[in-house]
Design a protein around this motif. Structure first.
Motif, mmCIF file in Angstrom:
data_model
loop_
_atom_site.group_PDB
_atom_site.id
_atom_site.type_symbol
_atom_site.label_atom_id
_atom_site.label_comp_id
_atom_site.label_asym_id
_atom_site.label_seq_id
_atom_site.Cartn_x
_atom_site.Cartn_y
_atom_site.Cartn_z
ATOM 1 N N ALA A 119 0.864 -1.184 0.000
ATOM 2 C CA ALA A 119 0.000 0.000 0.000
ATOM 3 C C ALA A 119 0.898 1.231 0.000
ATOM 4 C CB ALA A 119 -0.904 0.015 1.229
ATOM 5 N N GLU A 120 0.582 2.167 -0.840
ATOM 6 C CA GLU A 120 1.347 3.414 -0.920
ATOM 7 C C GLU A 120 0.435 4.568 -1.324
ATOM 8 O OE1 GLU A 120 4.471 3.865 -0.067
ATOM 9 O OE2 GLU A 120 5.111 1.777 0.044
ATOM 10 N N GLY A 121 0.722 5.735 -0.800
ATOM 11 C CA GLY A 121 0.079 6.965 -1.235
ATOM 12 C C GLY A 121 1.091 7.768 -2.038
ATOM 13 N N LEU A 122 0.599 8.691 -2.848
ATOM 14 C CA LEU A 122 1.484 9.499 -3.679
ATOM 15 C C LEU A 122 1.530 10.938 -3.192
ATOM 16 C CD1 LEU A 122 0.481 8.174 -7.197
ATOM 17 C CD2 LEU A 122 2.431 7.510 -5.781
ATOM 18 N N ASP A 123 2.624 11.604 -3.521
ATOM 19 C CA ASP A 123 2.836 13.003 -3.169
ATOM 20 C C ASP A 123 1.879 13.894 -3.962
ATOM 21 O OD1 ASP A 123 3.971 15.217 -1.977
ATOM 22 O OD2 ASP A 123 5.983 14.851 -2.731
ATOM 23 N N ASP A 124 1.816 15.139 -3.580
ATOM 24 C CA ASP A 124 0.994 16.149 -4.234
ATOM 25 C C ASP A 124 1.297 16.172 -5.734
ATOM 26 O OD1 ASP A 124 0.086 18.696 -5.287
ATOM 27 O OD2 ASP A 124 0.017 19.432 -3.230
ATOM 28 N N THR B 279 6.093 17.988 -18.769
ATOM 29 C CA THR B 279 5.311 19.103 -18.247
ATOM 30 C C THR B 279 5.227 18.976 -16.736
ATOM 31 O OG1 THR B 279 3.974 19.077 -20.258
ATOM 32 C CG2 THR B 279 3.093 20.308 -18.384
ATOM 33 N N ASP B 280 5.534 20.068 -16.031
ATOM 34 C CA ASP B 280 5.400 20.077 -14.579
ATOM 35 C C ASP B 280 3.935 20.094 -14.185
ATOM 36 O OD1 ASP B 280 8.141 20.162 -14.136
ATOM 37 O OD2 ASP B 280 8.212 22.347 -14.179
ATOM 38 N N GLY B 281 3.627 19.491 -13.013
ATOM 39 C CA GLY B 281 2.271 19.531 -12.472
ATOM 40 C C GLY B 281 1.962 20.921 -11.964
ATOM 41 N N PRO B 282 0.727 21.272 -11.646
ATOM 42 C CA PRO B 282 -0.446 20.410 -11.772
ATOM 43 C C PRO B 282 -0.863 20.284 -13.222
ATOM 44 C CG PRO B 282 -1.134 22.572 -11.037
ATOM 45 C CD PRO B 282 0.386 22.589 -11.126
ATOM 46 N N TYR B 283 -1.738 19.339 -13.474
ATOM 47 C CA TYR B 283 -2.127 19.000 -14.837
ATOM 48 C C TYR B 283 -3.496 19.585 -15.119
ATOM 49 C CZ TYR B 283 1.179 15.763 -12.899
ATOM 50 O OH TYR B 283 2.234 15.232 -12.218
ATOM 51 N N GLY B 284 -3.535 20.628 -15.933
ATOM 52 C CA GLY B 284 -4.736 21.395 -16.167
ATOM 53 C C GLY B 284 -5.959 20.636 -16.628
ATOM 54 N N GLU B 285 -5.817 19.626 -17.476
ATOM 55 C CA GLU B 285 -6.980 18.951 -18.035
ATOM 56 C C GLU B 285 -7.367 17.683 -17.284
ATOM 57 O OE1 GLU B 285 -6.808 18.474 -22.266
ATOM 58 O OE2 GLU B 285 -5.715 20.341 -22.493
ATOM 59 N N THR B 286 -6.662 17.348 -16.230
ATOM 60 C CA THR B 286 -6.950 16.121 -15.501
ATOM 61 C C THR B 286 -8.144 16.318 -14.581
ATOM 62 O OG1 THR B 286 -4.622 15.543 -15.564
ATOM 63 C CG2 THR B 286 -5.959 14.427 -13.933
ATOM 64 N N LYS B 287 -9.124 15.412 -14.670
ATOM 65 C CA LYS B 287 -10.300 15.489 -13.808
ATOM 66 C C LYS B 287 -10.144 14.600 -12.591
ATOM 67 C CE LYS B 287 -13.210 16.589 -17.604
ATOM 68 N NZ LYS B 287 -14.074 17.381 -17.972
ATOM 69 N N GLU B 288 -9.380 13.520 -12.719
ATOM 70 C CA GLU B 288 -9.117 12.613 -11.605
ATOM 71 C C GLU B 288 -7.638 12.295 -11.580
ATOM 72 O OE1 GLU B 288 -11.471 9.167 -12.271
ATOM 73 O OE2 GLU B 288 -13.302 10.110 -11.561
ATOM 74 N N LEU B 289 -7.088 12.195 -10.379
ATOM 75 C CA LEU B 289 -5.677 11.887 -10.229
ATOM 76 C C LEU B 289 -5.506 10.606 -9.430
ATOM 77 C CD1 LEU B 289 -4.381 15.455 -9.387
ATOM 78 C CD2 LEU B 289 -3.994 14.184 -11.493
ATOM 79 N N PHE B 290 -4.535 9.811 -9.808
ATOM 80 C CA PHE B 290 -4.169 8.589 -9.124
ATOM 81 C C PHE B 290 -3.444 9.016 -7.845
ATOM 82 C CE2 PHE B 290 -0.992 4.812 -9.672
ATOM 83 C CZ PHE B 290 -1.547 4.155 -8.597
ATOM 84 N N GLY B 291 -4.021 8.686 -6.679
ATOM 85 C CA GLY B 291 -3.461 9.162 -5.418
ATOM 86 C C GLY B 291 -2.733 8.117 -4.607
#
Length: 123
Positions: free
Chosen positions: A45-50, A67-79
């Motif tokens: 089990a692992e969580g991801l950074d911001d 491309t550096d984050g955040p990702y403008g068109e992303t609606k859901e992120l893998f956390g």
């Protein structure tokens, strides 16, 4: 037994809700992890950074573009994820329904194919 990945997916709103109650969420998550360990199903089990601290490598063009984050068109992120070893997809789904998650989050359940299921290339 089969391996299943429970993939935590969140939105900006669900992530903000989680962060607003982070101490409670972490305590509940630790308890959930202990339950999976006692049941003998948790492999990892692992969580991801911001996501603002990450990058995306895009292979849409001739050369990869970073491309550096955040990702403008992303609606859901893998956390983050939980990797389970369970008897069935239904058992994986039952564990997924118990994941401590903020409203608006989703848990994607995906089977991890065994090495005998991956196509082999003859040399």
């Amino acid at each position: 037994m089969s391996k299943y990945l429970l993939i935590m997916r969140g939105t900006d709103e669900s992530n903000a809700a989680m962060m607003a109650n982070i101490d409670e969420m972490m305590a509940t998550t630790r308890q959930f992890i202990e339950e999976m360990v006692k049941a003998g199903v948790l492999l990892a089990a692992e969580g991801l950074d911001d996501p603002r601290k990450g990058v995306v490598v895009d292979f849409s063009g001739e050369a990869p573009v970073v491309t550096d984050g955040p990702y403008g068109e992303t609606k859901e992120l893998f956390g983050g994820f939980f990797l389970l070893d369970v008897a069935s997809k239904q058992e994986a789904v039952e564990w997924a329904k118990r994941v401590p998650a903020a409203p608006g989050s989703k848990i994607e359940v995906r089977r991890v194919p065994g090495s005998d299921e991956v196509p082999q290339v003859d040399a």
